[in-house]
Design a protein around this motif. Structure first.
Motif, PDB file in Angstrom:
ATOM      1  N   TRP A  15       1.991  10.831   8.690  1.00 11.46           N
ATOM      2  CA  TRP A  15       1.702  10.845   7.261  1.00 11.46           C
ATOM      3  C   TRP A  15       2.886  11.540   6.551  1.00 11.46           C
ATOM      4  CZ3 TRP A  15       1.317  14.422   3.379  1.00 11.46           C
ATOM      5  CH2 TRP A  15       0.695  13.995   2.209  1.00 11.46           C
ATOM      6  N   PRO A  16       3.274  11.123   5.337  1.00 14.56           N
ATOM      7  CA  PRO A  16       2.635  10.159   4.443  1.00 14.56           C
ATOM      8  C   PRO A  16       3.116   8.714   4.586  1.00 14.56           C
ATOM      9  CG  PRO A  16       4.368  11.293   3.258  1.00 14.56           C
ATOM     10  CD  PRO A  16       4.335  11.896   4.640  1.00 14.56           C
ATOM     11  N   LEU A  17       4.073   8.441   5.494  1.00 12.49           N
ATOM     12  CA  LEU A  17       4.540   7.067   5.645  1.00 12.49           C
ATOM     13  C   LEU A  17       3.491   6.215   6.351  1.00 12.49           C
ATOM     14  CD1 LEU A  17       6.790   5.008   5.285  1.00 12.49           C
ATOM     15  CD2 LEU A  17       7.747   5.765   7.467  1.00 12.49           C
ATOM     16  N   SER A  18       2.790   6.804   7.302  1.00 18.07           N
ATOM     17  CA  SER A  18       1.752   6.098   8.049  1.00 18.07           C
ATOM     18  C   SER A  18       0.384   6.562   7.560  1.00 18.07           C
ATOM     19  CB  SER A  18       1.896   6.381   9.549  1.00 18.07           C
ATOM     20  OG  SER A  18       0.837   5.821  10.284  1.00 18.07           O
ATOM     21  N   ARG A  19      -0.466   5.592   7.173  1.00 17.37           N
ATOM     22  CA  ARG A  19      -1.804   5.924   6.685  1.00 17.37           C
ATOM     23  C   ARG A  19      -2.795   4.906   7.229  1.00 17.37           C
ATOM     24  NH1 ARG A  19      -0.368   7.556   0.369  1.00 17.37           N
ATOM     25  NH2 ARG A  19       1.796   8.164   0.813  1.00 17.37           N
ATOM     26  N   LYS A  20      -4.060   5.226   7.089  1.00 13.29           N
ATOM     27  CA  LYS A  20      -5.112   4.377   7.651  1.00 13.29           C
ATOM     28  C   LYS A  20      -5.008   2.939   7.159  1.00 13.29           C
ATOM     29  CE  LYS A  20     -10.129   3.988   8.157  1.00 13.29           C
ATOM     30  NZ  LYS A  20     -11.441   4.593   7.811  1.00 13.29           N
ATOM     31  N   SER A  21      -4.667   2.748   5.880  1.00  9.36           N
ATOM     32  CA  SER A  21      -4.609   1.399   5.327  1.00  9.36           C
ATOM     33  C   SER A  21      -3.344   0.641   5.752  1.00  9.36           C
ATOM     34  CB  SER A  21      -4.688   1.447   3.795  1.00  9.36           C
ATOM     35  OG  SER A  21      -3.514   2.025   3.249  1.00  9.36           O
ATOM     36  N   TYR A  22      -2.326   1.369   6.252  1.00  4.98           N
ATOM     37  CA  TYR A  22      -1.071   0.734   6.661  1.00  4.98           C
ATOM     38  C   TYR A  22      -0.389   1.663   7.669  1.00  4.98           C
ATOM     39  CZ  TYR A  22       2.852  -2.504   5.968  1.00  4.98           C
ATOM     40  OH  TYR A  22       3.821  -3.467   6.127  1.00  4.98           O
ATOM     41  N   THR A  39      -5.481   8.379   2.979  1.00  5.35           N
ATOM     42  CA  THR A  39      -5.692   7.167   3.768  1.00  5.35           C
ATOM     43  C   THR A  39      -5.062   5.923   3.183  1.00  5.35           C
ATOM     44  OG1 THR A  39      -7.799   6.825   2.623  1.00  5.35           O
ATOM     45  CG2 THR A  39      -7.874   8.016   4.729  1.00  5.35           C
ATOM     46  N   HIS A  40      -4.814   5.895   1.867  1.00  7.69           N
ATOM     47  CA  HIS A  40      -4.370   4.660   1.224  1.00  7.69           C
ATOM     48  C   HIS A  40      -2.873   4.688   0.928  1.00  7.69           C
ATOM     49  CE1 HIS A  40      -8.678   4.150   0.722  1.00  7.69           C
ATOM     50  NE2 HIS A  40      -8.429   2.869   0.526  1.00  7.69           N
ATOM     51  N   PHE A  41      -2.216   3.604   1.280  1.00  8.19           N
ATOM     52  CA  PHE A  41      -0.790   3.431   1.080  1.00  8.19           C
ATOM     53  C   PHE A  41      -0.527   3.055  -0.375  1.00  8.19           C
ATOM     54  CE2 PHE A  41       3.360   1.436   2.293  1.00  8.19           C
ATOM     55  CZ  PHE A  41       3.832   2.477   3.066  1.00  8.19           C
ATOM     56  N   PRO A  42       0.634   3.445  -0.937  1.00  8.15           N
ATOM     57  CA  PRO A  42       0.931   3.071  -2.326  1.00  8.15           C
ATOM     58  C   PRO A  42       0.888   1.566  -2.574  1.00  8.15           C
ATOM     59  CG  PRO A  42       2.480   4.735  -1.578  1.00  8.15           C
ATOM     60  CD  PRO A  42       1.690   4.313  -0.377  1.00  8.15           C
ATOM     61  N   LYS A  43       1.399   0.794  -1.597  1.00  7.58           N
ATOM     62  CA  LYS A  43       1.306  -0.658  -1.691  1.00  7.58           C
ATOM     63  C   LYS A  43       0.035  -1.106  -0.989  1.00  7.58           C
ATOM     64  CE  LYS A  43       6.210  -1.924  -2.034  1.00  7.58           C
ATOM     65  NZ  LYS A  43       7.335  -2.631  -1.379  1.00  7.58           N
TER      66      LYS A  43
END
Length: 473
Positions: free
Chosen positions: A16-23, A359-363
């Motif tokens: 995190w923050p590059l890797s998150r549950k949504s991506y 958990t959520h990615f910006p894109k």
């Protein structure tokens, strides 16, 4: 032919923050222009390999096929787990699917988020292990350790085995992640390898191992595979049967109990990228131990990782020592290198406070492309929407918002009520509250538009779908 089986779940919270549950990290470009998942697929492609089988979750199914298409790989099958149940059920499901057509077929099981720089050396090691797998053994791959690592499990070689051999060796036992003192002792002993979680065996041999050692896993997984449904080319394992599947790793389920084991030593380089300290190490620090990637600059720093993943954010470190800093459009991580494994605590803390960044990615990735929020107000939101060539959003309406679309790249085919028209660059269209509408990209280049939403509620769940080519509810 060997069928690669790529395990493609997990959330990668330690990156995190590059890797998150949504991506999660397997889909990100951590090291090169390709994602880790694409790198894994390419590493197990070519002579001697058939098309890969992917085991993943529902949320990632279109990301998987999109990223494979980008590197010109067509999967043999994409198995969709109703929910994650660890590695044993995932690998067994792939084995049962393969055994339906080729029970003697070999399968090479690997995580999709690891780095192996020397792909040729890895393929050579796989070929060296083939005779043992064809003979019915379960072959695991052991990495020659370079340090007393406490974050990995270990493999203890049997007496007389050669940790530097170029052929499979007898395996004594699996060893849990050790403390620092025990890890140092094992490295000094010279007969221990890191457990990479990579395996080679026939589908028949693995199923037999489950029959002997984990029948409680075999029965519900076999039912889930037998009752699977085909959906847009994906194979959805039965959720009813899958609900009865134990959550257990393949090591615990069968590997630690089986007698027909062998380990293939591998010394050409490997990392599971299990933390930002591993990324720093694998990226290649300069003479002062610094790694600066993206829009980042290090001034008089030592032993520091600086990454900016947003071209609009210039990250500058001055006089830092042993610091990790990762900047995203919506979150920034600053940590001491020695605390790299504690990054998951940040995710837990953000979840506790209800921060979506946990958990959520910006894109926000969709089967048709992606969108990102540029500005959010109390009664308005501005998004950038990227639609792949030939893709289309669902035919839909909203209860609480109206929308303005301004095309900035490409051409959009827009449906509003009974009217269908083409909207080119610098043109716009208004979608009234409650109107049934759809957006499509009829061209051969990506289409990008700016969407301005206004209304009393702007959540993504305010969507009524009437038609959807991606079969979403």
């Amino acid at each position: 032919m060997i069928t690669p089986v790529l395990l493609c779940g997990g959330s990668g919270t330690r990156l995190w923050p590059l890797s998150r549950k949504s991506y999660p990290k397997q889909f990100t470009q951590l090291m090169e222009d390709q994602s880790l998942f694409q790198g894994a697929a390419l590493r197990m492609a070519g002579d001697g390999f058939s098309a890969p089988m992917i085991v993943t979750g529902n949320d990632f199914r279109f990301i998987v096929t999109e990223q494979l298409a980008a590197v010109e790989i067509a999967p043999r099958a994409v198995l969709i787990e109703p929910e994650g149940r660890n590695t044993a059920p995932a690998v067994l499901a792939a084995a049962l699917a393969l055994a339906a057509t080729d029970p003697e077929g070999l399968m090479l099981v690997a995580p999709s988020d690891h780095v192996i720089p020397d792909a040729a050396a890895f393929r050579a090691a796989v070929q060296a292990a083939v005779p043992r797998a064809e003979a019915g053994d379960l072959v695991t791959f052991g990495i020659s350790p370079t340090r007393p690592e406490t974050g990995y499990g270990y493999l203890e070689l049997a007496a007389g085995a050669d940790a530097g051999a170029e052929t499979p060796q007898p395996l004594a036992r699996f060893v849990e992640k050790p403390d620092a003192a025990r890890a140092a002792q094992m490295i000094a002993a010279g007969n221990f390898l890191w457990n990479a979680g990579i395996f080679l065996f026939s589908a028949k041999a693995l199923i037999a191992a489950f029959e002997a050692h984990a029948a409680d896993v075999l029965a519900p997984v076999a039912e889930a595979v037998g009752d699977a449904q085909t959906d847009l080319g994906f194979t959805r394992l039965s959720p009813v049967a899958w609900d009865q599947v134990p959550d257990i790793s393949i090591d615990y389920a069968v590997m630690e109990k089986a007698s027909n084991l062998a380990v293939m030593p591998f010394s050409a380089g490997w990392s599971d990228l299990g933390g930002w300290d591993a990324v720093w190490q694998e990226t290649g620090p300069d003479g002062r131990g610094n790694v600066s990637t993206g829009h980042a600059t290090a001034i008089d720093c030592d032993g520091t990782l600086l990454r900016s993943e947003d071209p609009g954010v210039e990250l500058v470190g001055i006089g830092l020592k042993d610091i990790i800093t990762v900047a995203m459009p919506d979150a920034v991580l600053v940590a001491d290198v020695s605390r790299a494994q504690d990054v998951k605590k940040a995710v837990e803390a953000l979840k506790a406070k209800g921060a979506k960044q946990a958990t959520h990615f910006p894109k926000d990735h969709r089967p048709w492309g992606w969108f990102e929020s540029l500005v959010i107000g109390e009664r308005f939101q501005v998004k950038r929407i990227h639609v792949h060539p030939g893709a289309a959003l669902s035919l839909q309406s909203h209860h609480h918002r109206s929308e303005h679309w301004i095309v900035v790249e490409g051409t959009a085919k827009v449906t509003v009520g009974d009217e269908v028209k083409l909207v080119s660059e610098n043109q716009s269209v208004y979608i009234p509250l409650g109107a049934v509408h759809r957006m499509e990209n009829p061209g051969k280049v990506p289409m990008v538009l700016i969407e301005v939403q206004t209304g009393s509620y702007l959540g993504e769940d305010d969507i009524i779908r009437y038609e959807d080519i991606y079969a979403r509810s």
